[in-house]
Design a protein around this motif. Structure first.
Motif, PDB file in Angstrom:
ATOM      1  N   GLY A 145     -26.253   7.038  17.956  1.00 29.69           N
ATOM      2  CA  GLY A 145     -25.903   6.341  19.190  1.00 29.69           C
ATOM      3  C   GLY A 145     -24.433   6.446  19.526  1.00 29.69           C
ATOM      4  N   ILE A 146     -23.586   6.266  18.524  1.00 29.51           N
ATOM      5  CA  ILE A 146     -22.140   6.355  18.732  1.00 29.51           C
ATOM      6  C   ILE A 146     -21.757   7.749  19.239  1.00 29.51           C
ATOM      7  CG2 ILE A 146     -19.926   6.415  17.515  1.00 29.51           C
ATOM      8  CD1 ILE A 146     -20.924   3.601  18.074  1.00 29.51           C
ATOM      9  N   ALA A 147     -22.457   8.760  18.751  1.00 27.77           N
ATOM     10  CA  ALA A 147     -22.143  10.145  19.132  1.00 27.77           C
ATOM     11  C   ALA A 147     -22.630  10.492  20.541  1.00 27.77           C
ATOM     12  CB  ALA A 147     -22.753  11.108  18.119  1.00 27.77           C
ATOM     13  N   ASN A 148     -23.447   9.623  21.133  1.00 30.61           N
ATOM     14  CA  ASN A 148     -24.007   9.913  22.459  1.00 30.61           C
ATOM     15  C   ASN A 148     -23.876   8.699  23.378  1.00 30.61           C
ATOM     16  OD1 ASN A 148     -25.476  12.719  22.129  1.00 30.61           O
ATOM     17  ND2 ASN A 148     -25.926  11.515  20.279  1.00 30.61           N
ATOM     18  N   LYS A 149     -22.670   8.192  23.431  1.00 30.44           N
ATOM     19  CA  LYS A 149     -22.399   6.962  24.153  1.00 30.44           C
ATOM     20  C   LYS A 149     -22.730   7.071  25.653  1.00 30.44           C
ATOM     21  CE  LYS A 149     -18.827   3.395  24.461  1.00 30.44           C
ATOM     22  NZ  LYS A 149     -19.019   3.088  25.875  1.00 30.44           N
ATOM     23  N   GLU A 150     -22.374   8.175  26.267  1.00 27.66           N
ATOM     24  CA  GLU A 150     -22.580   8.301  27.710  1.00 27.66           C
ATOM     25  C   GLU A 150     -24.058   8.225  28.092  1.00 27.66           C
ATOM     26  OE1 GLU A 150     -20.724  11.766  29.237  1.00 27.66           O
ATOM     27  OE2 GLU A 150     -18.682  11.132  28.741  1.00 27.66           O
ATOM     28  N   SER A 160     -24.529  -4.265  21.353  1.00 26.86           N
ATOM     29  CA  SER A 160     -24.572  -5.236  20.250  1.00 26.86           C
ATOM     30  C   SER A 160     -25.739  -4.925  19.304  1.00 26.86           C
ATOM     31  CB  SER A 160     -24.699  -6.660  20.785  1.00 26.86           C
ATOM     32  OG  SER A 160     -25.946  -6.863  21.422  1.00 26.86           O
ATOM     33  N   GLU A 161     -26.791  -4.311  19.833  1.00 28.05           N
ATOM     34  CA  GLU A 161     -27.929  -3.951  18.980  1.00 28.05           C
ATOM     35  C   GLU A 161     -27.552  -2.856  17.997  1.00 28.05           C
ATOM     36  OE1 GLU A 161     -31.042  -2.928  21.725  1.00 28.05           O
ATOM     37  OE2 GLU A 161     -31.773  -4.991  21.812  1.00 28.05           O
ATOM     38  N   LEU A 162     -26.691  -1.956  18.430  1.00 28.75           N
ATOM     39  CA  LEU A 162     -26.264  -0.891  17.530  1.00 28.75           C
ATOM     40  C   LEU A 162     -25.303  -1.429  16.465  1.00 28.75           C
ATOM     41  CD1 LEU A 162     -27.210   2.008  17.568  1.00 28.75           C
ATOM     42  CD2 LEU A 162     -25.031   2.661  18.597  1.00 28.75           C
TER      43      LEU A 162
END
Length: 231
Positions: A145-150, A160-162
């Protein structure tokens, strides 16, 4: 003192033939108390017991054997409680963690629907349903998720879920280790407790056998060589 007794007798306790090791058939604290009572009871009878063939060193060893058994029992109970507490915590938290994993996968499938490579990564994460899989999945989902923020921002993803997935993966890994890993430690401490109990019982049985032999016609003295728990 009990720990010192245990450490001093540990080589002898560990040297017991596994086939001779028995689980306690009475509460351990009762067995320990009976051993201490037996030690004092047989002191006036030393001469006749030794004459009947008793190795008096067994009597001299009784307090230390009782102390070692008491210590081994305490360690086993401590380990068992750690395991029970962790299992309870896992039961309380794991259902919500599995649900978080499913929610994140649901969001990621939608957010990455136009990117086959990312969909394959989500599909790989989605495989497997064990406890350890779930913990690893939360961590993998966090990094993906962090790597595909957009792409996630485009679906109004709740970050907040991540963050929760990141924190829970670490926390629950520790809980699961205590719930599962401690079973091994608990098993080891139980084996040692059973060995310490057997080592104590062997001495008590030998002393009682001689006492009952010597005082077979003296009920007043013989009663001290019989287990009060089983009598």
């Amino acid at each position: 003192m009990s720990q010192q007794d245990f450490e001093a007798l540990r080589p002898a306790i560990e040297a017991l033939d596994p086939d001779t090791v028995k689980e306690p058939n009475l509460p351990v604290h009762v067995a320990v108390q009976e051993a201490e009572d037996l030690y004092h009871w047989c002191q006036p009878d030393q001469e006749v017991l030794v004459k009947a063939g008793l190795d008096w060193q067994l009597v001299e060893d009784l307090p230390a054997r009782a102390g070692a058994c008491r210590y081994a029992q305490a360690i086993w109970r401590r380990d068992s409680q750690v395991t029970r507490d962790a299992q309870k915590e896992w039961k309380e938290r794991s259902k919500e963690a599995f649900d978080l994993r499913d929610v994140l996968i649901h969001h990621f499938y939608h957010a990455f629907r136009k990117n086959p490579d990312l969909i394959n990564k989500v599909r790989d994460i989605d495989e497997g349903g064990s406890n350890s899989d779930m913990i690893q999945d939360l961590k993998d989902l966090y990094h993906l998720g962090i790597a595909n923020k957009e792409l996630l921002d485009a679906i109004s993803f709740d970050w907040s879920e991540l963050d929760k997935a990141r924190d829970w993966s670490d926390e629950l890994a520790d809980v699961l280790a205590r719930a599962n890993g401690e079973k091994y430690a608990s098993s080891e401490s139980k084996i040692m407790r059973d060995r310490a109990y057997t080592y104590l019982k062997q001495a008590m049985d030998e002393i009682r056998t001689h006492g009952q032999y010597v005082f077979w016609r003296n009920p007043e003295r013989k009663r001290g060589y019989v287990s009060g728990y089983w009598k």
